[in-house]
Write a protein that holds these residues in place. Structure first.
Motif, PDB file in Angstrom:
ATOM      1  N   ASN A 110       0.809  -1.223   0.000  1.00 23.11           N
ATOM      2  CA  ASN A 110       0.000   0.000   0.000  1.00 23.11           C
ATOM      3  C   ASN A 110       0.840   1.271   0.000  1.00 23.11           C
ATOM      4  O   ASN A 110       0.308   2.377   0.098  1.00 23.11           O
ATOM      5  CB  ASN A 110      -0.953   0.005   1.193  1.00 23.11           C
ATOM      6  N   GLY A 111       2.163   1.125  -0.093  1.00 28.06           N
ATOM      7  CA  GLY A 111       3.048   2.279  -0.121  1.00 28.06           C
ATOM      8  C   GLY A 111       3.599   2.685   1.234  1.00 28.06           C
ATOM      9  O   GLY A 111       4.497   3.528   1.311  1.00 28.06           O
ATOM     10  N   THR A 112       3.086   2.090   2.313  1.00 31.02           N
ATOM     11  CA  THR A 112       3.599   2.384   3.649  1.00 31.02           C
ATOM     12  C   THR A 112       5.010   1.824   3.795  1.00 31.02           C
ATOM     13  O   THR A 112       5.295   0.706   3.372  1.00 31.02           O
ATOM     14  CB  THR A 112       2.684   1.765   4.721  1.00 31.02           C
ATOM     15  N   CYS A 113       5.882   2.619   4.410  1.00 29.74           N
ATOM     16  CA  CYS A 113       7.241   2.167   4.706  1.00 29.74           C
ATOM     17  C   CYS A 113       7.358   1.965   6.213  1.00 29.74           C
ATOM     18  O   CYS A 113       6.980   2.844   6.985  1.00 29.74           O
ATOM     19  CB  CYS A 113       8.267   3.194   4.240  1.00 29.74           C
ATOM     20  N   VAL A 114       7.872   0.834   6.637  1.00 30.54           N
ATOM     21  CA  VAL A 114       7.994   0.542   8.065  1.00 30.54           C
ATOM     22  C   VAL A 114       9.321  -0.144   8.333  1.00 30.54           C
ATOM     23  O   VAL A 114       9.768  -0.985   7.554  1.00 30.54           O
ATOM     24  CB  VAL A 114       6.800  -0.314   8.555  1.00 30.54           C
ATOM     25  N   ALA A 115       9.962   0.258   9.427  1.00 29.85           N
ATOM     26  CA  ALA A 115      11.237  -0.335   9.829  1.00 29.85           C
ATOM     27  C   ALA A 115      11.008  -1.170  11.083  1.00 29.85           C
ATOM     28  O   ALA A 115      11.129  -0.674  12.205  1.00 29.85           O
ATOM     29  CB  ALA A 115      12.273   0.753  10.083  1.00 29.85           C
ATOM     30  N   CYS A 116      10.650  -2.437  10.880  1.00 27.51           N
ATOM     31  CA  CYS A 116      10.324  -3.303  12.023  1.00 27.51           C
ATOM     32  C   CYS A 116      10.442  -4.768  11.602  1.00 27.51           C
ATOM     33  O   CYS A 116       9.774  -5.209  10.668  1.00 27.51           O
ATOM     34  CB  CYS A 116       8.913  -3.002  12.522  1.00 27.51           C
ATOM     35  N   HIS A 117      11.290  -5.505  12.309  1.00 27.44           N
ATOM     36  CA  HIS A 117      11.437  -6.927  12.007  1.00 27.44           C
ATOM     37  C   HIS A 117      10.151  -7.694  12.304  1.00 27.44           C
ATOM     38  O   HIS A 117       9.792  -8.622  11.580  1.00 27.44           O
ATOM     39  CB  HIS A 117      12.587  -7.523  12.826  1.00 27.44           C
ATOM     40  N   ALA A 118       9.449  -7.281  13.366  1.00 31.68           N
ATOM     41  CA  ALA A 118       8.226  -7.987  13.750  1.00 31.68           C
ATOM     42  C   ALA A 118       7.139  -7.819  12.674  1.00 31.68           C
ATOM     43  O   ALA A 118       6.397  -8.765  12.373  1.00 31.68           O
ATOM     44  CB  ALA A 118       7.719  -7.472  15.098  1.00 31.68           C
ATOM     45  N   VAL A 119       7.030  -6.629  12.081  1.00 28.21           N
ATOM     46  CA  VAL A 119       6.065  -6.417  11.004  1.00 28.21           C
ATOM     47  C   VAL A 119       6.483  -7.225   9.783  1.00 28.21           C
ATOM     48  O   VAL A 119       5.653  -7.877   9.134  1.00 28.21           O
ATOM     49  CB  VAL A 119       5.970  -4.915  10.667  1.00 28.21           C
ATOM     50  N   GLU A 120       7.761  -7.200   9.472  1.00 33.02           N
ATOM     51  CA  GLU A 120       8.281  -7.926   8.308  1.00 33.02           C
ATOM     52  C   GLU A 120       8.034  -9.425   8.409  1.00 33.02           C
ATOM     53  O   GLU A 120       7.735 -10.097   7.437  1.00 33.02           O
ATOM     54  CB  GLU A 120       9.783  -7.647   8.198  1.00 33.02           C
ATOM     55  N   GLU A 121       8.106  -9.944   9.656  1.00 28.87           N
ATOM     56  CA  GLU A 121       7.927 -11.381   9.887  1.00 28.87           C
ATOM     57  C   GLU A 121       6.522 -11.746  10.290  1.00 28.87           C
ATOM     58  O   GLU A 121       6.242 -12.897  10.690  1.00 28.87           O
ATOM     59  CB  GLU A 121       8.913 -11.842  10.957  1.00 28.87           C
ATOM     60  N   ASN A 122       5.588 -10.774  10.245  1.00 36.69           N
ATOM     61  CA  ASN A 122       4.170 -10.998  10.600  1.00 36.69           C
ATOM     62  C   ASN A 122       4.010 -11.533  12.023  1.00 36.69           C
ATOM     63  O   ASN A 122       3.186 -12.423  12.275  1.00 36.69           O
ATOM     64  CB  ASN A 122       3.511 -11.974   9.598  1.00 36.69           C
ATOM     65  N   ARG A 123       4.777 -10.952  12.948  1.00 34.21           N
ATOM     66  CA  ARG A 123       4.703 -11.413  14.347  1.00 34.21           C
ATOM     67  C   ARG A 123       3.777 -10.527  15.188  1.00 34.21           C
ATOM     68  O   ARG A 123       3.607 -10.765  16.363  1.00 34.21           O
ATOM     69  CB  ARG A 123       6.105 -11.418  14.972  1.00 34.21           C
ATOM     70  N   ILE A 124       3.206  -9.488  14.573  1.00 35.73           N
ATOM     71  CA  ILE A 124       2.324  -8.581  15.301  1.00 35.73           C
ATOM     72  C   ILE A 124       0.884  -8.881  14.916  1.00 35.73           C
ATOM     73  O   ILE A 124       0.529  -8.825  13.741  1.00 35.73           O
ATOM     74  CB  ILE A 124       2.650  -7.114  14.991  1.00 35.73           C
ATOM     75  N   PRO A 125       0.017  -9.214  15.873  1.00 38.66           N
ATOM     76  CA  PRO A 125      -1.380  -9.491  15.541  1.00 38.66           C
ATOM     77  C   PRO A 125      -2.093  -8.267  15.017  1.00 38.66           C
ATOM     78  O   PRO A 125      -1.778  -7.125  15.397  1.00 38.66           O
ATOM     79  CB  PRO A 125      -1.985  -9.945  16.875  1.00 38.66           C
ATOM     80  N   ALA A 126      -3.049  -8.466  14.109  1.00 38.91           N
ATOM     81  CA  ALA A 126      -3.794  -7.344  13.533  1.00 38.91           C
ATOM     82  C   ALA A 126      -4.675  -6.678  14.564  1.00 38.91           C
ATOM     83  O   ALA A 126      -5.149  -7.313  15.487  1.00 38.91           O
ATOM     84  CB  ALA A 126      -4.645  -7.854  12.369  1.00 38.91           C
TER      85      ALA A 126
END
Length: 340
Positions: A324-340
């Motif tokens: 969607n164009g959002t830029c984020v610097a987070c390993h947890a987001v990259e690895e889908n470790r954060i619940p929605a």
């Protein structure tokens, strides 16, 4: 976003300050011997983004996260330690004072404290005519006075005030004069550094509306520095969230407020009070905020993040661009470790 060349590009900018002091201040006795120890404030660390013409990019974060330092580096008030800054496709971070002058007319700044940023010994007339006489010495007195009168009218400054001094005005009136000074050279790009934080809430709305109106009428591009998230939601095209000198999330304003991704962004937005909400849903961060003198290894946020693991403590996350164009610097987001 359109595909045209950005008006401003910031690439891997770093700004550190040496606060070690003199020779004797640096002397330390350690491990049985004397040595010199330098103390460095790491204010801005590897920051990159671009701004398209006509948009408003807001930079938010806690006090001390490097927002204002970044703004001053962009305008050339501080030289960067490393990195590159481009305005209209031309690199400007390495230019001398003389070569930077043409860009000074295009890039202006509105400061946080309107009283400190105005010379107490100059009248409104002198304050507004000074940049015109410096950058446009060819202009006649009649043209200068006409331009001053027009800008004063646009920002709601009574022309009868023109012989008065800053101490004779309220905070809101002084900020209008500061905005008039920022607009007097017909700039393309304006950095607004906390322009309403020193004002009453009722006056804040007037100044924000004035800035937005000027943006529409003059086709201005804004870099808006603030810690007030309600202001950000009102005026921004995109939002960059900073923590300890790094950008942890950069997204369109509607996306950031609807679906924040970085754990720090989630905590920041949870602190916004909601009318009618019976029970606050604040995310309480653990630990203390590290200092920019002693930055943590890996992700600068890992000591306060409930999703941090061994990778977060060892490896610095880079900004990753999502679908969607959002830029984020987070390993947890990259690895889908954060619940929605």
């Amino acid at each position: 976003m359109n595909a045209q060349k950005p008006i401003l590009s910031v690439k891997n900018v770093v700004k550190h300050f040496d606060i070690s002091g003199g020779f004797l201040d640096q002397v330390r006795f350690k491990n049985g011997r004397f040595g010199l120890e330098k103390i460095t404030v790491k204010a801005v660390n590897d920051v990159s983004f671009s701004i398209q013409k006509g948009e408003t990019l807001s930079v938010v974060g806690e006090s001390g996260c490097g927002k204002s330092t970044l703004a001053r580096v962009i305008l050339g008030l501080y030289p960067p330690n490393s990195g590159e800054i481009y305005y209209g496709g031309k690199r400007i971070d390495h230019l001398s004072h003389e070569k930077m002058l043409p860009f000074r007319k295009k890039m202006q700044m509105i400061f946080q404290d309107p009283y400190a940023s105005l010379n107490p010994r100059k009248t409104v007339q002198q304050t507004l005519e000074e940049p015109l006489r410096f950058h446009h010495p060819e202009l006649s007195d009649a043209k200068i006075n006409g331009k001053i009168e027009l800008v004063m009218e646009q920002v709601g400054v009574d022309h009868a005030w023109i012989r008065r001094y800053p101490h004779e005005f309220s905070g809101g009136q002084r900020q209008r004069i500061s905005i008039a000074r920022g607009l007097i050279l017909d700039p393309e790009f304006i950095v607004a550094d906390e322009p309403v934080s020193a004002l009453d809430v009722s006056i804040q709305a007037q100044i924000l509306n004035l800035l937005m109106k000027a943006g529409r009428e003059r086709d201005l591009t804004y870099l808006f520095i603030t810690h007030d998230l309600s202001v950000v939601r009102h005026i921004s095209t995109r939002v960059a969230v900073m923590y300890l000198g790094t950008v942890c999330e950069l997204a369109r304003a509607e996306d950031l407020f609807a679906t924040p991704l970085h754990p720090y962004t989630k905590a920041l937005l949870s602190a916004i009070p909601i009318v009618g909400e019976k029970k606050a849903k604040h995310i309480k961060l653990k630990g203390e905020v590290p200092t920019p003198v002693h930055l943590p290894t890996g992700c600068v946020f890992h000591a306060r993040c409930v999703y941090a693991d061994d990778r977060c403590t060892a490896e610095v996350p880079g900004l990753v661009t999502l679908n969607n164009g959002t830029c984020v610097a987070c390993h947890a987001v990259e690895e889908n470790r954060i619940p929605a």
